[in-house]
Design an enzyme around this catalytic site. Structure first.
Site, PDB file in Angstrom:
ATOM      1  N   HIS A 188       0.686  -1.235  -0.156  1.00 63.30           N
ATOM      2  CA  HIS A 188       0.088   0.043  -0.036  1.00 63.30           C
ATOM      3  C   HIS A 188       0.639   1.415  -0.038  1.00 63.30           C
ATOM      4  O   HIS A 188       0.704   2.121  -0.929  1.00 63.30           O
ATOM      5  CB  HIS A 188      -0.948  -0.163   1.095  1.00 63.30           C
ATOM      6  CG  HIS A 188      -1.674   1.440   1.739  1.00 63.30           C
ATOM      7  ND1 HIS A 188      -0.748   2.330   2.210  1.00 63.30           N
ATOM      8  CD2 HIS A 188      -2.725   1.792   1.268  1.00 63.30           C
ATOM      9  CE1 HIS A 188      -1.319   3.446   2.254  1.00 63.30           C
ATOM     10  NE2 HIS A 188      -2.831   3.132   1.763  1.00 63.30           N
ATOM     11  N   ASN A 189       1.864   1.227   1.010  1.00 60.22           N
ATOM     12  CA  ASN A 189       2.720   2.382   1.052  1.00 60.22           C
ATOM     13  C   ASN A 189       3.518   2.613  -0.232  1.00 60.22           C
ATOM     14  O   ASN A 189       4.028   3.785  -0.740  1.00 60.22           O
ATOM     15  CB  ASN A 189       3.496   2.237   2.206  1.00 60.22           C
ATOM     16  CG  ASN A 189       2.906   2.455   3.585  1.00 60.22           C
ATOM     17  OD1 ASN A 189       1.721   2.385   3.417  1.00 60.22           O
ATOM     18  ND2 ASN A 189       3.852   2.895   4.510  1.00 60.22           N
TER      19      ASN A 189
END
Ligand code: NBP
Length: 480
Positions: A188-189
């Protein structure tokens, strides 16, 4: 005294304090503890009225306050502090209790911690939590990994405090065993890095080619935010570009030093992708772009290098470029999500997580930084085709990206011609072209490898591995 707390939170810096408040606001009695007692005291003094808190002045007091099976959320700094806290609590807990690590742990640490606690019969839920301080308080995106039993024990509380997606679903799902949740949070990051870089490139090219002020480009992003690019990051971009510095009156973006920082999860994503042999070029270019922006000596040396003279488009061509950049941004965004999801799929295969990518897209729809309208369609694509080898194998996305390919090429070639760096746009386009190319020059690479290293090659016309003795031109079948 009977234990009264439903759940405990240890580590009361910005994230832990807000998560504890979120739980208390949802009716849970929350035991709270922090190594430095002042944080516990200030939480109770400022927000004690929001719900029922039990202040614990030690790990022992925390454990004594919790109903069984105990549910303890650890929200301390990732790395050594998390190990220290687990080491302190583990001897005080009983089999059947659950420890949740809500920090940004590396998934390999989560796997190690889960295995160690499992030996003692203690459940461990490695849980990625996204949305920062604000999300922790009002509804984060929650990505748990661990045993089904561990998740079952935490599911009601996590469901209550999670962000709510536009269709009313809580942004939480059990994503797999041990490190699955922290892995998904890491990617996600990484995708967040790619999204931000792509947006930055779109802004930079538009400014360079049109000469428009940031406030005018803010309007472009505002407009894009009403369509398929609708997302938190596009919305934030419009706000930032429209903002003026109070001291100087200049566009805010012009008074900020152009060296981007990073905390490390983007780097982890790329390092892990390299280990898995998965290409995440969009994320990698975003990480490198941040690194290069901070290399002041290199950049100072580079200012002497020649480049093309700038040209400014007239209004009609500027409007046309704006439409093309929208297409390039959307197509590149789809590629970076496809790459990140492929990385999750590959890790799921390697670690036996069996991650449901529809669920991943689902939990990213609310509470987190990459929340975006198009994730509904990503979820739908993987719901319809759980075994899709790539997001681009979904007919809808393939069609859209295919439709965008011409303007996308025009954007990359215009940027290249004008000397505007667009590493993430270009990497995404190269990925797309690599996927669609029937014969890649990898055949030549393989021949070179055989030439200098006798690494063998496979043929297109028969099975087996071969090596040519380049001195005699004799082909040998390699032993398998
Ligand atoms: P920090 O990451 O700044 O950590 C501070 C907390 O860790 C304090 O409670 C501190 O206690 C505690 N701590 C440390 Br440092 N060493 C300790 C030790 N050896 N034993 C016990 N406690 C220790 O806090 P945060 O920003 O609230 O983030 C918490 C977790 O959530 C981190 O893993 C972070 O990566 C993750 N996260 C943060 C964000 C964000 O936006 N900040 C977003 C998503 C995830 P003390 O008060 O006694 O020093």
């Amino acid at each position: 005294m009977n234990p009264s707390a439903h759940i405990g939170v240890t580590g009361l810096a910005v994230m832990g304090r807000n998560l504890a408040r979120n739980l208390a606001r949802h009716g849970y009695t929350v035991a709270v503890h922090n190594r430095t007692p002042a944080r516990t005291t200030s939480l109770l003094a400022e927000f004690g009225h929001e719900g029922t808190f039990v202040a614990a002045d030690s790990a022992k007091a925390m454990v004594a306050a919790l109903q069984r099976p105990r549910r303890l959320i650890v929200m301390v700094q990732a790395g050594r502090p998390t190990d220290d806290v687990i080491a302190e609590y583990a001897p005080l807990l009983d089999p059947g209790d659950v420890v949740v690590d809500g920090g940004n742990a590396h998934f390999a640490d989560t796997r190690r911690r889960e295995a160690a606690l499992r030996e003692r019969g203690i459940h461990f839920l490695g849980t990625g939590i996204s949305g920062g301080e604000e999300g922790a308080l009002n509804g984060p995106s929650i990505m748990p990994g661990g045993s089904p039993e561990a998740y079952r024990l935490l599911a009601p509380a996590l469901t209550d405090i999670a962000g709510i997606t536009p269709d009313g679903t809580p942004a939480v799902a059990h994503l797999g065993a041990d490190g699955a949740g922290h892995f998904v949070k890491m990617v996600h990051n990484g995708i967040e890095y790619a999204d931000m870089q792509l947006i930055a490139e779109a802004y930079h090219l538009l400014r360079h080619a049109t000469g428009w002020e940031p406030a005018r480009i803010a309007e472009v992003f505002r407009q894009w935010n009403t369509g398929r690019l609708n997302s938190y990051l596009v919305e934030v971009t419009a706000e930032v570009l429209a903002h003026h510095d109070a001291d100087t009156g200049l566009p805010f973006v012009d008074v900020i030093a152009d060296a981007a920082e990073q905390k490390g999860t983007g780097r982890w994503t790329v390092q892990t992708a390299l280990d898995l042999g998965v290409p995440v070029s969009g994320i990698a270019e975003a990480v490198f772009a941040r690194s290069l922006s901070g290399h002041s000596a290199l950049r100072a040396a580079g200012t002497a290098l020649p480049g093309p003279a700038p040209t400014i488009l007239d209004e009609r061509d500027a409007a046309r470029l704006t439409e093309q950049v929208e297409q390039a941004l959307y197509a590149s965004k789809v590629i970076s999500y496809a790459q990140g999801l492929h990385q999750i799929q590959a890790a799921g295969d390697a670690y036996g997580w069996n991650v449901d990518l529809a669920a991943v897209a689902g939990v990213w729809r609310a509470g987190c930084i990459i929340r975006a309208a198009f994730l509904d369609r990503v979820r739908d694509a993987y719901t319809a085709g759980p075994g899709l080898p790539s997001l681009l194998a979904d007919p809808g996305f393939a069609h859209e990206v295919g439709d965008a390919q011409l303007p996308w090429r025009l954007v990359v070639s215009r940027a290249t011609r004008d000397g505007v760096p667009v590493p993430a746009f270009a990497a995404a386009l190269a990925h797309y072209d690599t996927l669609r190319t029937p014969r890649l020059p990898a055949a030549l690479t393989q021949a070179q490898r055989d030439y200098f290293g006798a690494h063998t090659y496979r043929r297109t016309d028969r099975p087996g591995s071969y090596h040519i003795r380049w001195d005699t031109d004799r082909t040998e079948e390699a032993a398998l």
